[in-house]
Design an enzyme around this catalytic site. Structure first.
Site, PDB file in Angstrom:
ATOM      1  N   GLU A 205      45.533  40.055  41.976  1.00 15.12           N
ATOM      2  CA  GLU A 205      45.995  38.788  42.690  1.00 15.12           C
ATOM      3  C   GLU A 205      47.641  38.727  43.118  1.00 15.12           C
ATOM      4  OE1 GLU A 205      45.373  34.980  41.046  1.00 15.12           O
ATOM      5  OE2 GLU A 205      43.352  34.922  41.881  1.00 15.12           O
ATOM      6  N   GLU A 290      37.021  36.633  40.856  1.00 18.80           N
ATOM      7  CA  GLU A 290      37.040  35.662  39.947  1.00 18.80           C
ATOM      8  C   GLU A 290      36.693  34.224  40.263  1.00 18.80           C
ATOM      9  OE1 GLU A 290      40.997  35.359  37.969  1.00 18.80           O
ATOM     10  OE2 GLU A 290      41.326  37.363  38.471  1.00 18.80           O
TER      11      GLU A 290
HETATM   12  C1  IPT Z   1      43.953  34.224  37.905  1.00 18.50           C
HETATM   13  C2  IPT Z   1      44.218  35.635  37.375  1.00 18.50           C
HETATM   14  O1  IPT Z   1      43.961  36.651  38.190  1.00 18.50           O
HETATM   15  C3  IPT Z   1      43.562  35.707  36.152  1.00 18.50           C
HETATM   16  O2  IPT Z   1      43.987  36.762  35.399  1.00 18.50           O
HETATM   17  C4  IPT Z   1      43.751  34.484  35.420  1.00 18.50           C
HETATM   18  O3  IPT Z   1      45.263  34.353  34.801  1.00 18.50           O
HETATM   19  C5  IPT Z   1      43.453  33.287  36.180  1.00 18.50           C
HETATM   20  O4  IPT Z   1      44.048  33.032  37.252  1.00 18.50           O
HETATM   21  C6  IPT Z   1      43.585  32.044  35.424  1.00 18.50           C
HETATM   22  O5  IPT Z   1      42.988  32.024  34.121  1.00 18.50           O
HETATM   23  S1  IPT Z   1      45.344  33.664  39.215  1.00 18.50           S
HETATM   24  C7  IPT Z   1      44.808  32.438  40.093  1.00 18.50           C
HETATM   25  C8  IPT Z   1      44.646  31.272  39.620  1.00 18.50           C
HETATM   26  C9  IPT Z   1      46.042  32.229  41.192  1.00 18.50           C
END
Ligand code: IPT
Length: 993
Positions: A205, A290
């Protein structure tokens, strides 16, 4: 994050690699034990191709639907349990697991990397391969993940240059990490034929796209290639790095549509439709590295149950299906199993539990979210045409406010209709008909002929509230031809002209399934109420029924084929398991979990392994010739049912009662506060300079990171010659500001308590009678460390920790500070438990937390206790367990306080710090004691350090609670770790005593 629409530049070349780096395989472990479902992996070490086009990934030219979940091995410090989680994922139809590799977890100091014990990722990747689950490897270097420094090693705070750029010191550091971790990942790649690593993610990200970050991204990609990574490179940078320098091959979109506020679990944000992204991607599939699988919770937050409610079954149904409807063939859910921030793994803001409200609880228990995941997971795996679809224009449903997003496989015409409320959050209870073009291509006067579905008079398709349904049509499977069903498709298995299909729907709702037959088939309703109607002209058999329990229909075709239709309601569907076996997939109903299936054709038997929560039925659906069964290694008696299945009974677990914790030993644990404490072995806090860009400039430097004390509490002792005019002191402390600050520091002057403060700076008044004018006086400051910030921008992960300001009122007496954190700093005494386990409390430094420490001279105590004054108090007790063998019984330690009190506590099981409790912040009261750290058979040492920040603190009621109980095939090994006697010598040497 919802993404806006994206515009894509020039076409990215379709990518294909056949690994030639067989030299790398020299150290490769043995071959896969089982082939991956849906991918023709051979257990012969031959290399495979991983390619992709705009529809999907392809392994050896065969399309796959990647259905994956995030899991962090470092949040589950007991390798036997890694297997548990991977098996549970596989059993729910996941064919992928996304794994962050945590740089800081493996590197306690520059140049040192540990991949042994709980850090043995070779073992983890072997397990993933053996379970037949693909891996999306994400080695960072930055990972975020609500962990300390976002996965950066804490020692990076003492280097120059901005992280996540091409800054030279940072570059040298991360490349060294990649050299080590890439070597391991490389030897587990699908492309080598030795493992199941399918994809490799570049960075995490990164939303700042400029010339430097492009170069940085490209450097990581080049480094991966140089290190032998041959699988496709992926990204999760949303609208950034889509083309040109630094663009990974397969870009991805991260999306948390409901964000992370679990206090209002009913609140839904808008559903963002990713169709436009799908259309814009010319050469790559629509990939969600994700997609929201839960939500993390924060100190003082609503608790994980609320996060699970927020992201519960309705959310999964509506949002995940919408992603399929948008044409995605690559979905990963963050998280599927969250685990725990044991030790000091958390980033500021989050507490010990990282349960995440995920499909699998931190205790490893399965939830209703898991059941829903399973229904979808089986569907995407079993219906192969789904991996290549185009949008299919259709007539909208008859009922306003509903929509039908349809897709079609252009090669075989299989259709998918996704029906839901146009306003995803609507709770309306609607009934509708949808329009299906059943004779594909058939037109009347140039117009498509639509049939109104369902066809049975007086029935309708119901969308009751936050629901969404996938209706399958024109689907050929085994020897069968499905026209459509208004039940949802879970899975099918086939063998030698015999097919079994499992469909499901909400309890009490009507279902209609239509199949094509040339001649009237023989229909036998074996269970439930199912009406059938054969239309000879159309050559279709229509079945109508209401979903309730399990209806069974056996349909014999005139051509000798047979179909067993299983029509379940949701709850019953959840009791089914589909497992791959050496003889193809098998279907089982009944137990809590089925982990493994193997079929022996020589003696016509099947061996099943899994878990049961109670005695009950096990039914084995047998498309083949299996005649006998074993369960967890023991033969079980079976009878043949009218369905042709084998029915058996399995045992449940023995009940357990846990010992009460009513005999404690206790000892005061903050002697550093006293005036006579000997601190001559402590580091003098006298560094003249720091590389830390956030240090406010004054000298000497007090930032604890500069002294190698990165995790847990840190003590400062400041000696000064009092003038007698000191009326107060202003103390300022850095404690990590991200997501709110629940750090604290407690201050004493010559042993007199001055106060505690939860925020960064405060004036403490000094009672003149506490001073010793002209003599040596001592300030003692105990600082809690809530972790290093995640690295969102500007190097903020390097924010200093500990004292930064100390100014007397009424005096300019100079203070000379000494500092003490965890014993040994970066060269900690306990490499097995590692850099995140130990902080700088006296008892942590003296091994009071360890098994084998002799506490016989300590005072007896009972709990709860009330502290007469501020300070740290340690408690220890020993518990011998002898839990029934062959059972998995997750156990937690619970702390109860009648009401909030001013104290925080560290919870340590057999030397492993597995919990941070803050009575006056919350919300966590139950702390998982991972099996393997907790010994199910033998002695256990529980140690708790209770830090009262004011009088009236003290440790509450402490008990052990059972979180679950299953009889299981899982073998759980105790995690080997040193005890007091093993570390005594090193501790003495390190503390200079
Ligand atoms: C995203 C991250 O890539 C992941 O590592 C984790 O932090 C997740 O969020 C939240 O649990 S970042 C995104 C919400 C901007």
């Amino acid at each position: 994050m919802d993404s806006g629409s994206i515009a894509l530049g020039g076409p990215r070349a379709r990518w294909c690699v056949r690994a030639v780096l067989l030299a790398l395989l020299a150290t490769a472990p043995c071959m896969p034990a089982r082939a991956l479902e849906g991918a023709p992996l051979q257990a012969n070490g031959a290399s495979h191709t991983v390619t992709y086009d705009r529809y999907s990934l392809l392994v050896d030219g065969k399309r796959i639907y990647l259905w994956s979940g995030s899991f962090h091995y470092w949040r589950l410090p007991s390798p036997s349990l890694w297997k548990d989680v991977l098996q549970k994922m596989k059993a729910a139809g996941y064919n992928g697991v996304e794994i962050y590799f945590h740089w800081g977890f493996h590197s306690p100091r520059p140049g040192v990397y540990d991949f042994s014990g709980i850090r043995d990722v070779d073992r983890l990747l072997d397990m993933a391969r053996d379970e037949g689950i693909y891996v999306i490897a994400r080695p960072g270097p930055y990972i975020n993940a609500e962990t300390d420094g976002g996965g950066f090693p804490a020692w990076l705070a003492a280097t120059t240059g901005k992280p996540r750029t091409t800054a030279p010191e940072y570059t040298a550091a991360y490349k060294d990490w990649l050299t080590h971790i890439d070597a391991i990942i490389a030897r587990h790649q699908v492309t080598n034929g030795t493992g199941s690593v399918l994809l490799y993610q570049v960075e995490n990200e990164l939303y700042t796209e400029n010339d430097d970050t492009r170069r940085y991204m490209q450097d990581i990609a080049d480094k991966a290639r140089a290190d032998g990574i041959t699988v496709p490179l992926t990204g999760n940078h949303n609208d950034n790095f889509l083309t040109g320098l630094g663009a990974p091959q397969i870009p991805g979109f991260d999306s948390y549509p409901l964000d992370f506020d679990c206090t209002q679990p009913d609140r839904w944000n808008k559903l963002y439709d990713f169709s436009s992204e799908r259309m814009a991607l010319k050469d790559t599939p629509l990939f969600f590295p994700e997609y929201q699988g839960g939500a993390f919770d924060q100190w003082g937050g609503a608790g994980n149950a609320k996060c699970r409610e927020l992201t519960g079954v309705p959310f999964e149904r509506v949002f995940y299906k919408a992603n399929i409807a948008a044409g995605s063939t690559m979905q990963n859910f963050y998280m599927t199993y969250g685990g725990i921030n044991w030790g000091y793994l958390a980033s500021p803001g989050v507490y010990t539990s990282y349960d995440y409200g995920a499909a699998i609880e931190a205790s490893r228990k399965l939830t209703a979210k898991y059941d829903q995941q399973k229904m979808l997971g089986y569907f995407v795996q079993s219906v192969a045409p789904l991996a290549k679809t185009e949008r299919l224009p259709v007539r909208p449903p008859t009922q306003q406010g509903l929509r039908d997003d349809a897709r079609i496989n252009p090669d075989d015409g299989t259709q998918f209709h996704f029906v839901r409320h146009a306003d995803a959050a609507s709770k309306a209870d609607d009934s509708t008909h949808v329009w299906m073009n059943l004779a594909a291509g058939e037109t009347e006067g140039g117009k498509v002929v639509y049939t109104s579905v369902p066809q049975q008079p007086d029935t309708a398709l119901r969308i009751n509230g936050r629901d969404s349904k996938i209706l399958l049509a024109h689907y050929r499977f085994g020897s069968q031809d499905l026209v459509y069903s208004t039940s949802e498709w879970m899975t099918q298995i086939s063998s030698g002209g015999r097919d079994i299909a499992l469909l499901y729907g909400r309890n009490g709702e009507d279902g209609e399934t239509v199949l094509r037959y040339k001649a009237a088939p023989q229909v036998r309703v074996l269970a439930g109420q199912v009406a059938s109607h054969f239309d000879a002209k159309a050559g279709t058999l229509r079945l109508n029924y209401r979903h309730d329990g399990l209806a069974r229909v056996l349909i014999g075709g005139a051509d000798g084929t047979s179909l067993l239709l299983l029509l379940a309601d949701d709850a019953t569907a959840a009791t089914f398991w589909q497992l791959p076996s050496n003889e193809g997939p098998v279907l089982v109903r009944g137990p809590y979990l089925v982990r493994e299936a193997a079929v022996s054709t020589t003696d016509a038997s099947a061996s099943l392994k899994g878990d049961a929560t109670r005695p009950g039925e096990l039914e084995f659906f047998n498309p083949g010739t299996v005649k006998s069964l074993s369960w967890n290694g023991r033969a079980i008696g079976t009878s043949v049912t009218p369905s042709g299945s084998l029915l058996a009974q399995v045992d449940g677990p023995l009940p357990v009662t846990l010992p009460t914790l009513d005999r404690w030993k206790t000892h005061a644990g903050s002697p550093e506060a006293g005036p006579r404490f000997d601190d001559h072995t402590w580091a003098r806090a006298n560094l003249a300079s720091t590389k830390n860009p956030y240090w406010d400039g004054h000298s000497p430097i007090w930032n604890s990171d500069d002294y190698g004390f990165h995790h847990g509490a840190v003590w400062y002792r400041g000696h000064f010659k009092a003038t007698g005019h000191e009326t107060g002191i202003i103390l300022g402390v850095y404690m990590g500001v991200h997501l709110g600050n629940h750090g604290v520091f407690t201050v004493w002057l010559n042993g007199h308590y001055l106060g505690s403060n939860p925020s960064s700076s405060q004036l403490f008044n000094i009672d003149p009678s506490w001073l010793q004018p002209g003599k040596d006086n001592v300030l003692a400051v105990l600082v809690d460390n809530m972790g290093h910030n995640q690295e969102e921008r500007n190097g903020v992960s390097k924010e200093p920790h500990g004292l930064y300001k100390a100014t007397f009122l009424g005096s300019d007496a100079a203070i000379s500070w000494s500092i003490q954190g965890n014993l040994g700093g970066e060269d900690g005494v306990d490499a097995v438990r590692g850099p995140f386990n130990d902080g700088g409390l006296y008892g942590e430094r003296e091994g009071w937390s360890l098994p084998g420490f002799d506490d016989s001279s300590w005072k007896d105590a009972t709990l709860p206790a009330t502290a007469a004054e501020a300070g740290v108090q340690w408690y220890r007790t020993n518990v011998t367990l002898d839990l029934p063998t062959g059972q998995d019984i997750p156990i937690a330690l619970k702390i109860d306080d009648a009401s909030e009190r001013p104290y925080r506590a560290l919870i340590i099981i057999n030397g492993w710090q597995v919990g941070r409790y803050i009575s006056d912040v919350g919300p966590q009261h139950e702390f998982e004691l991972p099996a393997g750290l907790l010994h199910a058979h033998g002695p256990n040492t529980i140690a708790i350090a209770s830090w009262s920040t004011a009088a009236g603190g003290g440790l509450g009621k402490v008990s052990l609670v059972v979180q679950g109980n299953v009889i299981t095939s899982l073998k759980i090994d105790d995690v080997a770790a040193p005890g007091y006697r093993d570390l005594e010598g090193k501790m003495k040497a390190s503390s200079g005593r």
